[in-house]
Structures are given as structure tokens and as C-alpha cells.
Design a protein around this motif. Structure first.
Motif, PDB file in Angstrom:
ATOM      1  N   LYS A   4       2.564   0.867   4.420  1.00 17.61           N
ATOM      2  CA  LYS A   4       2.799   1.970   3.498  1.00 17.61           C
ATOM      3  C   LYS A   4       4.298   2.229   3.367  1.00 17.61           C
ATOM      4  CE  LYS A   4      -0.445   5.267   3.644  1.00 17.61           C
ATOM      5  NZ  LYS A   4      -1.346   4.917   2.526  1.00 17.61           N
ATOM      6  N   ASP A  50       0.817  -1.212   0.000  1.00 13.79           N
ATOM      7  CA  ASP A  50       0.000   0.000   0.000  1.00 13.79           C
ATOM      8  C   ASP A  50       0.853   1.265   0.000  1.00 13.79           C
ATOM      9  OD1 ASP A  50      -2.505   1.209  -0.087  1.00 13.79           O
ATOM     10  OD2 ASP A  50      -2.649   1.391   2.093  1.00 13.79           O
ATOM     11  N   ASP A  51       2.097   1.141  -0.405  1.00 14.90           N
ATOM     12  CA  ASP A  51       2.993   2.292  -0.519  1.00 14.90           C
ATOM     13  C   ASP A  51       2.509   3.158  -1.681  1.00 14.90           C
ATOM     14  OD1 ASP A  51       5.104   4.039  -1.158  1.00 14.90           O
ATOM     15  OD2 ASP A  51       6.636   2.586  -0.597  1.00 14.90           O
TER      16      ASP A  51
END
Length: 282
Positions: free
Chosen positions: A251, A223-224
């Protein structure tokens, strides 16, 4: 304990700020991310402590060098020219080493491995990939605008929101906008932030991945916003000799939020423990 370790700080060639920690028999060069342009360039005792907190896990086996870019970057600096600078650092001061590039540093590390594979033992591309995701480019341009206006707190808040999950994602920006203003980032050369953002926005190494010889670990989070799962997988697939490690539900700041697991994965790779593509659970 940190008190039993004598760190070394200073400037290589009176140009590259650095801190060295540990005295292990092998060498690890750390190339930092965009935040490197947002501090004054003097590591000092505080920088040494931060380096120990960040990379102390590696000190038994490695002598760790965290080496910054010069202050006062010229407007024509690119990821490729920065990689040539790090090649000179390895050649002149550090010797052959494993290289850990974080975020923007991961872009530089890829180019370093491509142009001087003889200087690298192993390569870790951490929370980074062959290019920025298309969806994050507007954020990059917005941060560039803040940099032109000297709005360092705004950049810091945007980075916090992109890096962290849960309560940290809410609390860190709020802190930066209140008490954090008492200790706002102070770039030694404000234009370095603009030059660095421009270099990241301009970089696309996807067509050169096959030229990277050293065995590589691509490690990041699904989810970066800057280097999401599809970029991590594209980077891994394009490399001739690579391993992929990916954290789910994390992230850009996964190397901080899940530090123990992140460091263990990285260290195992550097020590030659081979695994298949792995995904760390939430």
C-alpha cells in the motif's frame, strides 16, 4: 553509526525547515509528503535521527537535504507554487541535485522537474503519480473535514489504514486512538494541513507529463489507495524518459514496510543502473 555523523538542522532563508545528513559528493533533495504539514516545523535532534533512519542508506554517496514547506501557508498555495519555492531552495542553497518526492512531495517534484529541469539530475516520484485516484478523493475530503476540526488523530488513523498492511494496519490506528493520544500531532499552523490537502485534491499533471525532461523513476505499490497501479502506469507512460518499479500486495507505506528493497531500487536508479519495468513480488 549515527553518532559519527554531524547533522545540520535549521531554517533556510528563515522560511524552510530542513535537516541535512551525510557528506557524500552528490546531492539528494527529499520533498516530504502531507505529514510535513502536521508537525511543528522544528527538526531538532529527533528530526535528525528520523532523517537518518529514513535516508541513511544514501549518505555515503549523497549529501541529503530533507526540506519542508514553510509554516503558515497562504490559502492560495498550490502544488505549482510550492514547486517554485523548491526551485528557489535549489537555486539559492542546495544547487543542482537529484530529487526524491514522496507522496504529495512527488506531485511537487514533478512540477519542479517541469519548470526547472536544469536544476535536476534525476527524479524519483515515490508512492505518487500525476494525480490522485478518483476512488481516494472522498477520503481526501474526509481528512480535510478532520483538519478543519483539528482532529489530527483521526487523520493519522486514516493514513495508517491507507499505508500499511497486515498487523500494522490494525495495530497502528488502535495505538493512535489510545496511547498515541498522549503525543498527538501538533501542526505549527493547523491551516497548513487544509491548504496541503486542497493542493493535492486540485492537482492533475497528467496533461503535462511530456514536459518533464529529467530521467524519472516512478516507484510505488499496486494496492496504494491514493496512487494505485493504474495511476503509476499512466504516469510512467506519459513521461518521455522513465522507469517503473512496482511492489505487489503493498500500500501507500511501501517505502516503510519494504524499506530495504525500496531504497535499493531507488539508489540503483540514482546511480544510473538501467532496468526494464519491474514488479517486485509480495
Amino acid at each position: 553509526m549515527f553518532s559519527s555523523i554531524t547533522p545540520e538542522t535549521g531554517w533556510l532563508d528563515q522560511t524552510y525547515p530542513y535537516v541535512r545528513i551525510g557528506n557524500g559528493p552528490k546531492t539528494l533533495l527529499v520533498i516530504p509528503g502531507l505529514g510535513d504539514a502536521m508537525f511543528d516545523g522544528e527538526y531538532g535532534s529527533t528530526g535528525a535521527v528520523l532523517a537518518w533512519r529514513g535516508f541513511g542508506h544514501f549518505m555515503d554517496e549523497y549529501t541529503v537535504y530533507v526540506v519542508s514547506r514553510p509554516r503558515g501557508l497562504s490559502d492560495d498555495q498550490t502544488i505549482e507554487t510550492m514547486a517554485r519555492d523548491y526551485a528557489r531552495v535549489l537555486e539559492t542553497h542546495v544547487g543542482s541535485a537529484s530529487v526524491l518526492g514522496i507522496s504529495m512531495g512527488g506531485l511537487i517534484a514533478q512540477e519542479l522537474a517541469r519548470i526547472r529541469p536544469d536544476l535536476l539530475e534525476r527524479l524519483v516520484v515515490a508512492v505518487s503519480g500525476c494525480r490522485l485516484s478518483a476512488s481516494s478523493r472522498p477520503m481526501g475530503r474526509e481528512m480535510r473535514g478532520h483538519a478543519l476540526d483539528g482532529e489530527w488523530i483521526d487523520i493519522q488513523c486514516q493514513l495508517h489504514e491507507a499505508m500499511f498492511t497486515g498487523a500494522r494496519r490494525r495495530l497502528y490506528p488502535a495505538y493512535s486512538r489510545t496511547l498515541g493520544r498522549l503525543r498527538s500531532p501538533e501542526p505549527a499552523t493547523p491551516s497548513d494541513v487544509v491548504v496541503s490537502i486542497d493542493a493535492v485534491l486540485a492537482y492533475d499533471g497528467s496533461d503535462r507529463l511530456a514536459e518533464i525532461d529529467p530521467r524519472t523513476l516512478v516507484i510505488g505499490a499496486d494496492d496504494d489507495p491514493f496512487f494505485p497501479e493504474e495511476i503509476l502506469r499512466e504516469t510512467h507512460a506519459g513521461l518521455p524518459d522513465a522507469q517503473l518499479a512496482m511492489f505487489r500486495g503493498a500500500k501507500h507505506g511501501v517505502f516503510l514496510e519494504r524499506k530495504s528493497a525500496f531504497d535499493n531500487w531507488t539508489k540503483r536508479f540514482l546511480e544510473g543502473e538501467e532496468t526494464q519495468v519491474r514488479q517486485h513480488p509480495r
